[in-house]
Motif scaffolding. Structure first.
Motif, PDB file in Angstrom:
ATOM      1  N   ASN A   1      -9.294  34.889  96.077  1.00 15.43           N
ATOM      2  CA  ASN A   1     -10.587  35.513  95.837  1.00 15.43           C
ATOM      3  C   ASN A   1     -10.465  37.026  96.001  1.00 15.43           C
TER       4      ASN A   1
ATOM      5  N   SER B   1     -11.823  37.609  87.726  1.00 13.41           N
ATOM      6  CA  SER B   1     -13.096  37.654  87.016  1.00 13.41           C
ATOM      7  C   SER B   1     -13.289  38.989  86.302  1.00 13.41           C
TER       8      SER B   1
ATOM      9  N   GLN C   1     -17.454  29.941  83.463  1.00 13.85           N
ATOM     10  CA  GLN C   1     -17.516  28.781  84.353  1.00 13.85           C
ATOM     11  C   GLN C   1     -18.874  28.087  84.285  1.00 13.85           C
TER      12      GLN C   1
ATOM     13  N   ASP D   1     -12.473  30.013  81.925  1.00 13.69           N
ATOM     14  CA  ASP D   1     -12.684  30.430  83.312  1.00 13.69           C
ATOM     15  C   ASP D   1     -12.998  29.212  84.174  1.00 13.69           C
ATOM     16  N   GLU D   2     -12.025  28.794  84.971  1.00  5.80           N
ATOM     17  CA  GLU D   2     -12.157  27.640  85.878  1.00  5.80           C
ATOM     18  C   GLU D   2     -12.723  26.416  85.148  1.00  5.80           C
TER      19      GLU D   2
ATOM     20  N   ALA E   1     -13.211  23.166  87.449  1.00  8.22           N
ATOM     21  CA  ALA E   1     -13.885  23.277  88.741  1.00  8.22           C
ATOM     22  C   ALA E   1     -14.987  22.227  88.850  1.00  8.22           C
TER      23      ALA E   1
ATOM     24  N   THR F   1     -11.143  15.913  84.594  1.00  7.08           N
ATOM     25  CA  THR F   1     -10.132  16.972  84.590  1.00  7.08           C
ATOM     26  C   THR F   1      -9.042  16.671  83.578  1.00  7.08           C
TER      27      THR F   1
ATOM     28  N   SER G   1      -7.587  29.590  86.934  1.00  4.98           N
ATOM     29  CA  SER G   1      -7.704  28.370  87.728  1.00  4.98           C
ATOM     30  C   SER G   1      -7.194  28.592  89.146  1.00  4.98           C
ATOM     31  N   HIS G   2      -7.792  27.832  90.083  1.00  3.03           N
ATOM     32  CA  HIS G   2      -7.302  27.778  91.461  1.00  3.03           C
ATOM     33  C   HIS G   2      -6.477  26.515  91.705  1.00  3.03           C
ATOM     34  N   ASN G   3      -6.488  25.612  90.763  1.00  2.71           N
ATOM     35  CA  ASN G   3      -5.827  24.317  90.935  1.00  2.71           C
ATOM     36  C   ASN G   3      -4.391  24.418  90.429  1.00  2.71           C
TER      37      ASN G   3
END
Length: 307
Positions: free
Chosen positions: A51, A56, A98, A178-179, A182, A189, A210-212
């Motif tokens: 973060n 973004s 998102q 964007d994500e 999520a 998914t 992505s955060h995954n």
């Protein structure tokens, strides 16, 4: 021969979208500093970072929400300016944010062609739009029960499908997601990741935020790491481990422990160099040198007592 040709093609192909030294600040806060990024046709590039890393802000610059303060953006080899979202879409960049920005009270067809309706004289050509909607969704192997169902009745994965399909109406060259996974379940998914694969097969450049890490390693060709608004790694997924990506994201390769270890290694190297210059070495270096200068003679030579 085939591999050599493939290497040559990879070396000569040009990126569809390229960022060179892009920076953006908000007052005293530097959100991005000297960002470099290349996206090639038929390639999925994942942007990862903690973060506040600037993901973004980077997306909004490409989407035309914020102009960059410095640096250049090149599209198809030409330097371009993206002052507005309309300019971004006209250029060939489609962004799926998102929040998806879908109208829940409208059906799938109306969402797909919202603002781009096909007209037959003064009235809407509903039949043509419905046929095009089905054609596009089939190309993406989308699992939508009906194009006349209200978006509010769709699952999270199906809603994401509609948003991605809508982005393709204008025939873009680059799609920014964007994500996209999520808050989605496992099955949903997988459905979205299949869509990303379809976009690659269509020859589009895909920028995936992505955060995954599991999703990233499943579909991405390259991973670009941002940390504190700067580039902190550009990896080919096939050549990098999960731990190396996490280290680049968190800065684990640049902390007090690693800096102390580097300092000790530098001191040891300097001491060894000084010892070699003075003609005195350590016991270990003497033993190594002894083994190097006194090799075992080969059988049949005069030094071999058995000859």
């Amino acid at each position: 021969m085939e591999s050599a040709v493939a290497d040559t093609e990879g070396a000569t192909r040009e990126p569809v979208l390229s960022l060179k030294g892009v920076s953006k600040g908000f007052g005293a806060v530097r959100a991005l500093t000297d960002i470099n990024l290349d996206i090639y046709p038929g390639e999925v590039v994942a942007i990862v970072g903690d973060n506040g890393a600037g993901k973004s802000t980077l997306v909004k610059i490409l989407a035309g929400v914020h102009p960059q303060d410095s640096g250049t953006i090149m599209f198809d080899g030409q330097v371009v300016s993206i002052p507005t979202p309309t300019a971004s879409r006209a250029l060939g960049i489609a962004t799926v944010f998102q929040d998806l920005a879908l109208c829940d009270n409208l059906d799938v067809v109306s969402n797909l062609f919202l603002g781009r309706e096909i007209r037959n004289g003064l009235s809407l050509d509903e039949e043509e739009m419905e046929q095009r909607a089905w054609s596009l969704l089939r190309q993406l192997s989308a699992k939508i029960p009906s194009v006349r169902i209200a978006v509010a009745s769709l699952s999270g994965g199906q809603r994401q499908t509609v948003a991605i399909a809508r982005s393709l109406i204008g025939e873009p060259s680059v799609v920014i997601l964007d994500e996209p996974t999520a808050a989605l379940g496992v099955a949903q998914t997988a459905e979205v990741l299949n869509l990303v694969e379809r976009l690659r097969e269509r020859g589009l450049g895909v920028l995936l935020i992505s955060h995954n890490m599991a999703d990233v390693q499943a579909v991405a060709d390259r991973v670009v790491v941002l940390r504190l608004g700067r580039n902190n790694g550009d990896f080919h997924v096939a050549d990098v481990s999960y731990e190396e990506i996490i280290s680049a994201i968190t800065g684990a390769t640049d902390n007090v422990v690693t800096r102390r270890a580097s300092a000790h290694a530098g001191s040891a190297s300097a001491a060894a160099a000084a010892a070699d210059a003075s003609g005195t070495g350590t016991v270990e270096s003497g033993i190594t040198e002894d083994f190097r200068t006194h090799e075992t003679p080969a059988p049949g030579t005069e030094e071999n007592p058995q000859s």
